[in-house]
Design a protein around this motif. Structure first.
Motif, short mmCIF file in Angstrom:
data_model
loop_
_atom_site.label_atom_id
_atom_site.label_comp_id
_atom_site.label_asym_id
_atom_site.label_seq_id
_atom_site.Cartn_x
_atom_site.Cartn_y
_atom_site.Cartn_z
N PHE A 53 0.86 -1.18 0.00
CA PHE A 53 0.00 0.00 0.00
C PHE A 53 0.90 1.24 0.00
O PHE A 53 1.75 1.39 0.87
N PRO A 54 0.73 2.14 -0.98
CA PRO A 54 1.67 3.26 -1.14
C PRO A 54 1.47 4.36 -0.10
O PRO A 54 0.52 4.34 0.68
N ASN A 55 2.38 5.33 -0.12
CA ASN A 55 2.30 6.47 0.78
C ASN A 55 1.54 7.63 0.16
O ASN A 55 1.80 8.81 0.46
N ASP A 56 0.62 7.32 -0.72
CA ASP A 56 -0.22 8.33 -1.36
C ASP A 56 -1.51 7.68 -1.80
O ASP A 56 -1.56 6.47 -2.04
N PHE A 57 -2.55 8.48 -1.89
CA PHE A 57 -3.86 7.99 -2.35
C PHE A 57 -3.81 7.61 -3.82
O PHE A 57 -4.38 6.61 -4.24
N ARG A 58 -3.10 8.43 -4.61
CA ARG A 58 -3.05 8.22 -6.06
C ARG A 58 -2.41 6.88 -6.38
O ARG A 58 -1.33 6.55 -5.90
N GLY A 59 -3.08 6.12 -7.21
CA GLY A 59 -2.54 4.84 -7.65
C GLY A 59 -2.74 3.70 -6.67
O GLY A 59 -2.31 2.58 -6.94
N SER A 60 -3.38 3.97 -5.54
CA SER A 60 -3.57 2.92 -4.53
C SER A 60 -4.86 2.15 -4.79
O SER A 60 -5.75 2.60 -5.51
N SER A 61 -4.97 0.99 -4.15
CA SER A 61 -6.22 0.22 -4.22
C SER A 61 -7.35 0.97 -3.53
O SER A 61 -8.53 0.77 -3.86
N GLN A 72 -21.22 6.18 -8.32
CA GLN A 72 -22.62 6.32 -7.90
C GLN A 72 -22.88 7.81 -7.75
O GLN A 72 -23.13 8.33 -6.67
N LYS A 73 -22.81 8.51 -8.88
CA LYS A 73 -22.63 9.96 -8.88
C LYS A 73 -23.76 10.73 -8.22
O LYS A 73 -23.55 11.81 -7.68
N GLN A 74 -24.98 10.21 -8.26
CA GLN A 74 -26.09 10.98 -7.72
C GLN A 74 -25.92 11.28 -6.24
O GLN A 74 -26.34 12.30 -5.75
N VAL A 75 -25.31 10.39 -5.50
CA VAL A 75 -25.21 10.55 -4.06
C VAL A 75 -23.76 10.69 -3.59
O VAL A 75 -23.50 11.36 -2.59
N PHE A 76 -22.81 10.12 -4.33
CA PHE A 76 -21.46 9.99 -3.79
C PHE A 76 -20.42 10.87 -4.47
O PHE A 76 -19.22 10.61 -4.33
N VAL A 77 -20.84 11.88 -5.19
CA VAL A 77 -19.87 12.82 -5.75
C VAL A 77 -19.05 13.42 -4.60
O VAL A 77 -19.59 13.86 -3.61
N GLY A 78 -17.75 13.40 -4.74
CA GLY A 78 -16.90 13.97 -3.70
C GLY A 78 -16.51 13.02 -2.59
O GLY A 78 -15.77 13.40 -1.67
N ALA A 79 -16.97 11.76 -2.67
CA ALA A 79 -16.67 10.81 -1.59
C ALA A 79 -15.18 10.52 -1.46
O ALA A 79 -14.71 10.13 -0.39
N SER A 80 -14.42 10.72 -2.52
CA SER A 80 -12.99 10.43 -2.47
C SER A 80 -12.16 11.57 -1.89
O SER A 80 -11.04 11.36 -1.44
N HIS A 81 -12.73 12.78 -1.88
CA HIS A 81 -11.94 13.95 -1.45
C HIS A 81 -11.32 13.81 -0.06
O HIS A 81 -10.15 14.18 0.13
N PRO A 82 -12.03 13.29 0.95
CA PRO A 82 -11.41 13.18 2.28
C PRO A 82 -10.20 12.25 2.31
O PRO A 82 -9.41 12.32 3.26
N PHE A 83 -10.05 11.40 1.29
CA PHE A 83 -8.96 10.43 1.30
C PHE A 83 -7.74 10.91 0.52
O PHE A 83 -6.70 10.26 0.54
N TYR A 84 -7.88 12.05 -0.21
CA TYR A 84 -6.72 12.59 -0.92
C TYR A 84 -5.61 12.91 0.08
O TYR A 84 -5.87 13.47 1.14
N TRP A 85 -4.38 12.57 -0.27
CA TRP A 85 -3.25 12.88 0.59
C TRP A 85 -2.95 14.38 0.50
O TRP A 85 -2.69 14.91 -0.57
#
Length: 416
Positions: A53-61, A72-85
């Protein structure tokens, strides 16, 4: 039972463009996402255990899973933002801090195997005790796809809808606030289960609609001119999104039809996804283009169910030997299709099959980027892609001149 809430739920369900009708029901991509995301979470756990598992969000599982969720764009747009390094803030602290990374992996593994509510709550409380900077209840969006009847989705719009509907002041970023909110949602869902669903996504969708102000509670005659204009713009935007989604569905069905037609012409048993057999294109019903019984693939039940949702499969006549598998991707989804083809490869691959993504022409660059990702290439699953225009243009010629499934390589492309 709250009769006023029953009226609100009725309003929500009767709106054909609400997320209830466009995301929660009549949406095969939503159903497929559950299995794809579960498979992806298993990969996160494996990567953390194996030190991959890398030391960055990009390219990780983890990015892979969050991309499946944001589809699931209707409800989950932006769900990845809190996980950005965020390197300046060093958050979320699950990339550089090895103890926190391990704790996160153990949390996900335990939640995957959990079968009871108290197990999930115990894991959430234990994770919260680590006080991992930047890692809050946004993780609930992952848990929802593992346990949809126990953990609701969570984002700013859902929280705003909750506070508005229940006259509350819950805040973002706190697991304790989320758990209190969850208790109210569970109680409400229990009281209105006959109107909603045991799956908490239905209620979360209602809160999302309220929180984004696409749904007004009560009479709107007291809205100011500015508020009314804002509401109208939001409704117009949602209408455009729904229309685009319907056009994508029509294209998706058309591509499945071409693949079924070619498969039949080549002498194979061609099957659409099991939940698509009632579909039709240009008067041709899919159930008339395939055999009545799906081949008995030798694998566990969960994997078999995943395979049966692949958009089109070609089997050697009268056998359970898959020769070609096709995932037709619409304007948004790519990641989950790659996961399903990978699942199929791990389960049944014997060397004579080929895997394809069938993609809109305007998504070719995106597909190449995804297939070139290290996390995808490391799976060693050779996936080629075919453009919509090429499949449509060459369908009849492939039917007429093809002699095996290798004919598809004439119109397929490969990412080196």
């Amino acid at each position: 039972m709250n009769t006023n809430l029953s009226h609100i739920i009725s309003q929500y369900k009767s709106d054909q463009e609400s997320v209830y009708n466009t995301w929660f029901i009549n949406n095969e991509e939503r159903l497929k996402a559950f299995r794809s995301i579960r498979r992806g979470v298993q990969q996160i756990v494996a990567d953390i255990k194996q030190g991959k598992f890398p030391n960055d969000f990009r390219g990780s599982s983890l990015e892979f899973v969050l991309n499946c969720i944001t589809e699931q764009k209707q409800v989950f747009v932006g769900a990845s933002h809190p996980f950005y390094w965020k390197p300046k803030l060093r958050i979320p602290d699950i990339y550089e801090n090895q103890d926190h990374k391990k704790a996160f992996g153990q949390f996900l593994e335990n939640c995957l195997s959990a079968t009871k509510e108290e197990q999930l709550l115990r894991e959430i409380i234990r994770l919260d005790e680590f006080k991992i900077k930047g890692l809050g209840p946004s993780v609930a969006n992952i848990l929802y796809f593992l346990h949809p009847t126990l953990i609701p989705p969570f984002n700013t719009a859902i929280l705003n809808g909750f506070n508005y509907l229940f006259k509350d002041k819950k805040k973002l970023g706190s697991w304790s606030e989320f758990l209190k909110m969850r208790e109210v949602m569970l109680k409400t869902n229990q009281e209105h289960r006959n109107e909603l669903s045991s799956d908490l996504g239905a209620l979360a969708g209602l809160l999302f609609e309220i929180g984004t102000q696409k749904m007004i509670l009560g009479n709107d005659e007291y809205l100011s001119a500015e508020e009314r204009q804002k509401l109208e713009k939001l409704i117009e935007k949602r209408h455009r999104e729904v229309q685009t989604e319907r056009q994508d569905d029509n294209l998706h069905t058309e591509m499945q039809y071409h693949l079924l037609k070619i498969g039949q012409a080549l002498g194979y048993d061609a099957f659409p996804a099991t939940n698509d057999q009632s579909r039709s294109y240009d008067g041709h019903k899919f159930s008339f283009l395939c055999q009545a019984d799906f081949p008995s693939i030798k694998c566990d039940t969960e994997t078999r169910n995943t395979i049966r949702l692949i958009d089109v499969l070609w089997f050697e006549k009268g056998t359970d030997n898959v020769l070609a598998a096709f995932e037709v991707e619409k304007s948004t989804s790519i990641y989950s299709g790659i996961l399903r083809l990978s699942d199929l490869s791990y389960s049944i691959a014997d060397g004579d099959e080929t895997f394809y993504l069938v993609v809109p022409d305007n998504r070719e660059k995106d597909v190449c980027l995804q297939l070139a990702r290290p996390s995808v290439k490391s799976n060693n699953v050779p996936i080629k892609y075919i453009l919509f225009s090429e499949l449509r243009k060459n369908c009849d010629a492939l039917c007429r001149f093809g002699d095996s499934h290798h004919i598809m390589e004439k119109i397929a492309k490969t990412v080196c």
